[in-house]
Design a protein around this motif. Structure first.
Motif, PDB file in Angstrom:
ATOM      1  N   LYS A  65       0.824  -1.204   0.000  1.00  0.00           N
ATOM      2  CA  LYS A  65       0.000   0.000   0.000  1.00  0.00           C
ATOM      3  C   LYS A  65       0.862   1.260   0.000  1.00  0.00           C
ATOM      4  O   LYS A  65       0.610   2.210  -0.754  1.00  0.00           O
ATOM      5  CB  LYS A  65      -0.929  -0.006   1.215  1.00  0.00           C
ATOM      6  N   ASP A  66       1.897   1.261   0.831  1.00  0.00           N
ATOM      7  CA  ASP A  66       2.785   2.422   0.918  1.00  0.00           C
ATOM      8  C   ASP A  66       3.553   2.646  -0.376  1.00  0.00           C
ATOM      9  O   ASP A  66       3.904   3.784  -0.711  1.00  0.00           O
ATOM     10  CB  ASP A  66       3.775   2.246   2.068  1.00  0.00           C
ATOM     11  N   GLN A  68       2.734   2.762  -3.343  1.00  0.00           N
ATOM     12  CA  GLN A  68       2.088   3.633  -4.317  1.00  0.00           C
ATOM     13  C   GLN A  68       2.459   5.096  -4.099  1.00  0.00           C
ATOM     14  O   GLN A  68       2.539   5.864  -5.053  1.00  0.00           O
ATOM     15  CB  GLN A  68       0.571   3.435  -4.236  1.00  0.00           C
ATOM     16  N   LYS A  69       2.705   5.482  -2.850  1.00  0.00           N
ATOM     17  CA  LYS A  69       3.130   6.848  -2.564  1.00  0.00           C
ATOM     18  C   LYS A  69       4.577   7.091  -3.008  1.00  0.00           C
ATOM     19  O   LYS A  69       5.015   8.231  -3.107  1.00  0.00           O
ATOM     20  CB  LYS A  69       3.005   7.124  -1.061  1.00  0.00           C
ATOM     21  N   GLN A  73       3.227   1.711  -9.229  1.00  0.00           N
ATOM     22  CA  GLN A  73       1.850   1.455  -9.608  1.00  0.00           C
ATOM     23  C   GLN A  73       1.656  -0.046  -9.824  1.00  0.00           C
ATOM     24  O   GLN A  73       2.313  -0.644 -10.666  1.00  0.00           O
ATOM     25  CB  GLN A  73       1.493   2.230 -10.890  1.00  0.00           C
ATOM     26  N   LEU A 381       5.974  10.163   4.191  1.00  0.00           N
ATOM     27  CA  LEU A 381       5.698  10.197   2.760  1.00  0.00           C
ATOM     28  C   LEU A 381       4.539   9.273   2.404  1.00  0.00           C
ATOM     29  O   LEU A 381       3.737   9.574   1.510  1.00  0.00           O
ATOM     30  CB  LEU A 381       6.949   9.795   1.968  1.00  0.00           C
ATOM     31  N   ALA A 382       4.430   8.162   3.113  1.00  0.00           N
ATOM     32  CA  ALA A 382       3.349   7.215   2.854  1.00  0.00           C
ATOM     33  C   ALA A 382       2.028   7.666   3.470  1.00  0.00           C
ATOM     34  O   ALA A 382       1.002   7.004   3.290  1.00  0.00           O
ATOM     35  CB  ALA A 382       3.717   5.836   3.393  1.00  0.00           C
ATOM     36  N   GLU A 383       2.065   8.796   4.190  1.00  0.00           N
ATOM     37  CA  GLU A 383       0.881   9.325   4.868  1.00  0.00           C
ATOM     38  C   GLU A 383       0.296   8.304   5.839  1.00  0.00           C
ATOM     39  O   GLU A 383      -0.918   8.176   5.992  1.00  0.00           O
ATOM     40  CB  GLU A 383      -0.177   9.784   3.852  1.00  0.00           C
ATOM     41  N   ARG A 384       1.213   7.591   6.504  1.00  0.00           N
ATOM     42  CA  ARG A 384       0.804   6.624   7.526  1.00  0.00           C
ATOM     43  C   ARG A 384       0.899   7.306   8.883  1.00  0.00           C
ATOM     44  O   ARG A 384       1.972   7.727   9.308  1.00  0.00           O
ATOM     45  CB  ARG A 384       1.711   5.392   7.468  1.00  0.00           C
TER      46      ARG A 384
END
Length: 449
Positions: A65-66, A68-69, A73, A381-384
């Motif tokens: 999931k991470d 993709q950031k 793709q 960066l992964a917005e986690r």
């Protein structure tokens, strides 16, 4: 003719038993070892090694999931196949089992692939009925999962069986609040199961610093793991569709597909025949030993979890090595149980060494605590939205670092090196004098304020 068949007979081929057998043989002893299951013991066969591999497998759920950031793709929706992971983990277990066996063979240790019990101070009886005599007997049978007795407990599994599940349960209930419970909660949660963890008290990982365990609880709940505290089993019933109806105190019933009981492990001494040699056990069934791992019977020693000193694989290995040095190398050797690092491979993992803040206050009185509460660069960066927490506890009078506790990505890997500094009794000033290695999470250890 020799007075005994062997100089040493080891019962149990786990990490401690294998180390003791190998090193004793290297010192010239005539050694035999008996193992009723696979060579390697709890850690290799049904514990930390296969579990860590499952942790790695589960973590890909977040990594994919991470990614993709970071510009990756994925051409199609990722899918997970439990049998592939399960079978590859078990294949690795078989490989390590073979490596342990080869090590014993290369040191001319005779292996009996069957159960052995003690039938006298210098005698063991094999499952085949054959008896063997030995100048020394070393018990290294480890510990076994504790399954409490209650109506329907037969429907639950322990950590022994969890590695062999035919299918991944969609809903799983885990009982316990220690290492095993929290690690498998993270594994099943990341693999897509709905996880509910119950515990008879309202505290998880009691031996760890409160700030660290509170952070794990917070993050685990954010990930969707449900916690039910002050809950004890009342009964488990199997429904017609194969699911399990679980009733517990202080909470509503819950329907799940699997129940995993991880409420602790007890020394595996039942049926071992220790009474035949007059070996003393404590109230928990553990073999009572002195600082050299010798029981009250001069010819019988014990190492590892069966002694219930510190239930950690590296400790068992050290005890096995110290036994060999003491008995067969004329070098009395003890194990230092102070300042032992430990880790929980939860999601995220946590690690610790030395005194917690509470322990330090009780023992030292005047202390100073330094903390760093931050998000790892990768998670930003992964917005986690997960925050790591590093905590250092020092003696206020001497500036010596007496405890180090952390939760966050790679915390166990970072703590191993830091534990050397704590063991060496370095001060906060010694940490401050080290130039930071940037950009890393580990640099926070030398930047704490």
């Amino acid at each position: 003719m020799a007075e005994f068949d062997y100089d040493l007979f080891v019962i149990g081929a786990g990490s401690g038993g294998v180390r003791a057998a190998r090193v004793s043989a290297a010192f010239g002893a005539n050694v035999a070892i008996a193992e009723e299951h696979k060579v390697g013991g709890t850690c290799v066969i049904r514990g930390c090694v296969p579990k860590k591999l499952l942790v790695y497998g589960a973590h890909f759920a977040e990594d994919l999931k991470d990614a993709q950031k970071f510009g990756w793709q994925l051409s199609e929706q990722p899918s997970f196949d439990w049998p592939t992971l399960r079978d590859n983990v078990l294949k690795e277990v078989d490989r390590i089992n073979g490596a342990y066996t080869d090590t014993l063979n290369s040191h001319d240790v005779e292996i009996y692939h069957e159960r052995a019990t003690i039938s006298g101070p210098n005698e063991v009886t094999l499952a085949s009925g054959e008896t063997k005599s030995a100048k020394y007997i070393l018990v290294a049978t480890g510990a076994w999962p504790h399954i409490p007795e209650f109506p329907g407990s037969k429907h639950a599994i322990s950590s022994n069986e969890v590695f062999h599940l035919d299918t991944l349960p969609k809903r799983v209930l885990i009982a316990g609040a220690g290492y095993i419970a929290n690690e498998f909660a993270g594994i099943f949660n990341k693999l897509g199961s709905k996880v509910t963890l119950i515990n008879r008290s309202d505290v998880i990982l009691r031996q760890y610093d409160q700030s660290i365990r509170d952070r794990l609880l917070q993050i685990s709940m954010m990930k969707g793991i449900e916690f039910r505290f002050n809950a004890q089993f009342e009964n488990i019933e199997r429904n017609d569709d194969g699911s399990l109806e679980v009733r517990m105190s202080n909470h509503d019933p819950i329907t799940v597909d699997q129940v995993l009981i991880a409420t602790g492990r007890v020394p595996k001494t039942d049926g071992l025949g220790l009474e035949s040699a007059g070996v003393e056990l404590d109230d928990g069934g553990a073999i009572v030993v002195d600082e050299y791992s010798k029981s009250n019977v001069d010819s019988v020693y014990a190492v590892g979890d069966v002694t219930n000193r510190v239930q950690l694989t590296p400790v068992a290995i050290r005890e096995g090595n110290a036994f060999a040095e003491t008995v067969f190398n004329d070098t009395p050797t003890t194990v230092d149980y102070g300042c032992i690092p430990s880790a929980v491979f939860s999601h995220p993992p946590l690690a610790a060494v030395g005194l917690t803040e509470g322990e330090a206050r009780n023992q030292l009185g005047s202390i100073k605590v330094y903390q760093s509460d931050f998000r790892a660069m990768k998670d930003v960066l992964a917005e986690r939205n997960e925050r790591a927490l590093y905590k250092m506890v020092t003696d206020a009078d001497t500036d010596r670092v007496v405890g180090l506790h952390m939760i966050g990505p790679d915390a166990p890997e970072i703590l191993q090196a830091a534990a050397v500094a704590i063991k060496a009794k370095l001060t906060k000033a010694d940490f401050d004098n080290v130039v930071a290695l940037h950009p890393t999470m580990a640099e926070e250890l030398v930047l704490l304020r």
